[in-house]
Design a protein around this motif. Sequence first.
Motif, mmCIF file in Angstrom:
data_model
loop_
_atom_site.group_PDB
_atom_site.id
_atom_site.type_symbol
_atom_site.label_atom_id
_atom_site.label_comp_id
_atom_site.label_asym_id
_atom_site.label_seq_id
_atom_site.Cartn_x
_atom_site.Cartn_y
_atom_site.Cartn_z
ATOM 1 N N ALA A 168 0.800 -1.156 -0.146
ATOM 2 C CA ALA A 168 0.186 0.047 0.114
ATOM 3 C C ALA A 168 0.831 1.244 -0.126
ATOM 4 N N ARG A 169 2.118 1.348 0.786
ATOM 5 C CA ARG A 169 2.842 2.504 0.850
ATOM 6 C C ARG A 169 3.640 2.719 -0.244
ATOM 7 N N LEU A 170 4.196 1.642 -1.163
ATOM 8 C CA LEU A 170 4.903 1.524 -2.196
ATOM 9 C C LEU A 170 4.499 1.573 -3.650
ATOM 10 N N ASN A 171 2.933 1.278 -3.644
ATOM 11 C CA ASN A 171 2.379 1.308 -4.775
ATOM 12 C C ASN A 171 2.440 2.469 -5.640
ATOM 13 N N ALA A 172 2.562 3.660 -5.343
ATOM 14 C CA ALA A 172 2.756 4.778 -6.278
ATOM 15 C C ALA A 172 4.184 5.083 -6.374
ATOM 16 N N THR A 173 5.111 4.200 -6.044
ATOM 17 C CA THR A 173 6.535 4.726 -6.383
ATOM 18 C C THR A 173 7.126 3.727 -7.302
ATOM 19 N N ALA A 174 8.587 3.683 -7.370
ATOM 20 C CA ALA A 174 9.195 2.778 -8.429
ATOM 21 C C ALA A 174 9.299 1.409 -7.809
ATOM 22 N N CYS A 175 8.878 1.249 -6.665
ATOM 23 C CA CYS A 175 9.096 0.068 -6.089
ATOM 24 C C CYS A 175 7.945 -1.003 -6.138
ATOM 25 N N GLN A 176 8.405 -2.452 -6.119
ATOM 26 C CA GLN A 176 7.340 -3.330 -6.260
ATOM 27 C C GLN A 176 7.823 -4.179 -4.944
ATOM 28 N N THR A 177 6.452 -4.729 -4.442
ATOM 29 C CA THR A 177 6.687 -5.857 -3.327
ATOM 30 C C THR A 177 6.309 -7.296 -3.924
ATOM 31 N N PHE A 178 6.889 -8.281 -3.181
ATOM 32 C CA PHE A 178 6.808 -9.783 -3.405
ATOM 33 C C PHE A 178 6.402 -10.496 -2.063
ATOM 34 N N SER A 179 5.772 -11.451 -2.222
ATOM 35 C CA SER A 179 5.353 -12.183 -0.997
ATOM 36 C C SER A 179 6.276 -13.125 -1.093
ATOM 37 N N SER A 180 6.155 -14.405 -0.092
ATOM 38 C CA SER A 180 7.121 -15.110 0.231
ATOM 39 C C SER A 180 7.476 -16.106 -0.911
ATOM 40 N N ASP A 181 6.479 -16.230 -2.017
ATOM 41 C CA ASP A 181 6.841 -17.043 -2.917
ATOM 42 C C ASP A 181 7.788 -16.643 -4.016
ATOM 43 N N GLN A 182 8.280 -15.770 -3.725
ATOM 44 C CA GLN A 182 9.392 -14.881 -4.594
ATOM 45 C C GLN A 182 10.846 -15.562 -4.159
ATOM 46 N N ARG A 183 11.467 -16.469 -4.971
ATOM 47 C CA ARG A 183 12.664 -16.880 -4.710
ATOM 48 C C ARG A 183 13.845 -15.885 -5.138
ATOM 49 N N THR A 184 14.779 -15.798 -4.083
ATOM 50 C CA THR A 184 15.895 -14.908 -4.444
ATOM 51 C C THR A 184 17.195 -15.731 -4.309
ATOM 52 N N LEU A 185 18.275 -15.092 -5.076
ATOM 53 C CA LEU A 185 19.483 -15.929 -5.282
ATOM 54 C C LEU A 185 20.439 -14.704 -4.591
ATOM 55 N N VAL A 186 21.558 -15.164 -3.793
ATOM 56 C CA VAL A 186 22.718 -14.184 -3.679
ATOM 57 C C VAL A 186 23.800 -14.784 -4.378
ATOM 58 N N GLU A 187 24.020 -14.170 -5.626
ATOM 59 C CA GLU A 187 25.041 -14.806 -6.365
ATOM 60 C C GLU A 187 26.380 -15.003 -5.868
ATOM 61 N N GLU A 188 26.759 -14.094 -5.057
ATOM 62 C CA GLU A 188 28.239 -14.269 -4.339
ATOM 63 C C GLU A 188 28.276 -15.446 -3.482
ATOM 64 N N THR A 189 27.276 -15.905 -2.979
ATOM 65 C CA THR A 189 27.355 -16.928 -1.765
ATOM 66 C C THR A 189 26.820 -18.328 -2.359
ATOM 67 N N GLY A 190 25.832 -18.054 -3.576
ATOM 68 C CA GLY A 190 25.022 -19.227 -3.890
ATOM 69 C C GLY A 190 23.831 -19.632 -3.303
ATOM 70 N N LEU A 191 23.404 -18.713 -2.419
ATOM 71 C CA LEU A 191 22.204 -19.172 -1.420
ATOM 72 C C LEU A 191 20.989 -18.929 -2.040
ATOM 73 N N TYR A 192 20.212 -19.791 -2.235
ATOM 74 C CA TYR A 192 18.714 -19.567 -2.704
ATOM 75 C C TYR A 192 17.835 -19.470 -1.310
#
Length: 93
Positions: free
Chosen positions: A11-35
């Motif tokens: 709600a707070r970021l909706n009108a900005t250049a930001c997006q939010t994702f819930s816990s179903d968005q997987r991330t990767l830290v490329e330097e460590t290889g941690l998903y």
Amino acid sequence: MKENLAGELYARLNATACQTFSSDQRTLVEETGLYAYPDVVVLRGAALFAPLDRDTLTNPTALVEVHSASTERYDRGEKFRSDRRIPILIMFI
């Protein structure tokens, strides 16, 4: 609790250049290889994805974790140390 937080950030970021994702968005830290699947992910700008997995975000702006007794040690330990390697990450403590 994490659903409320995700909703409030959306709600707070909706009108900005930001997006939010819930816990179903997987991330990767490329330097460590941690998903991981953070509770909430915030992204500012264009999304970058892992070369071999177009569903895995590699440039989150902020990650939010809601700790539980069963995940706190991992979230505050190995995962936190790995997340700190993301170049533009804003840390919430």
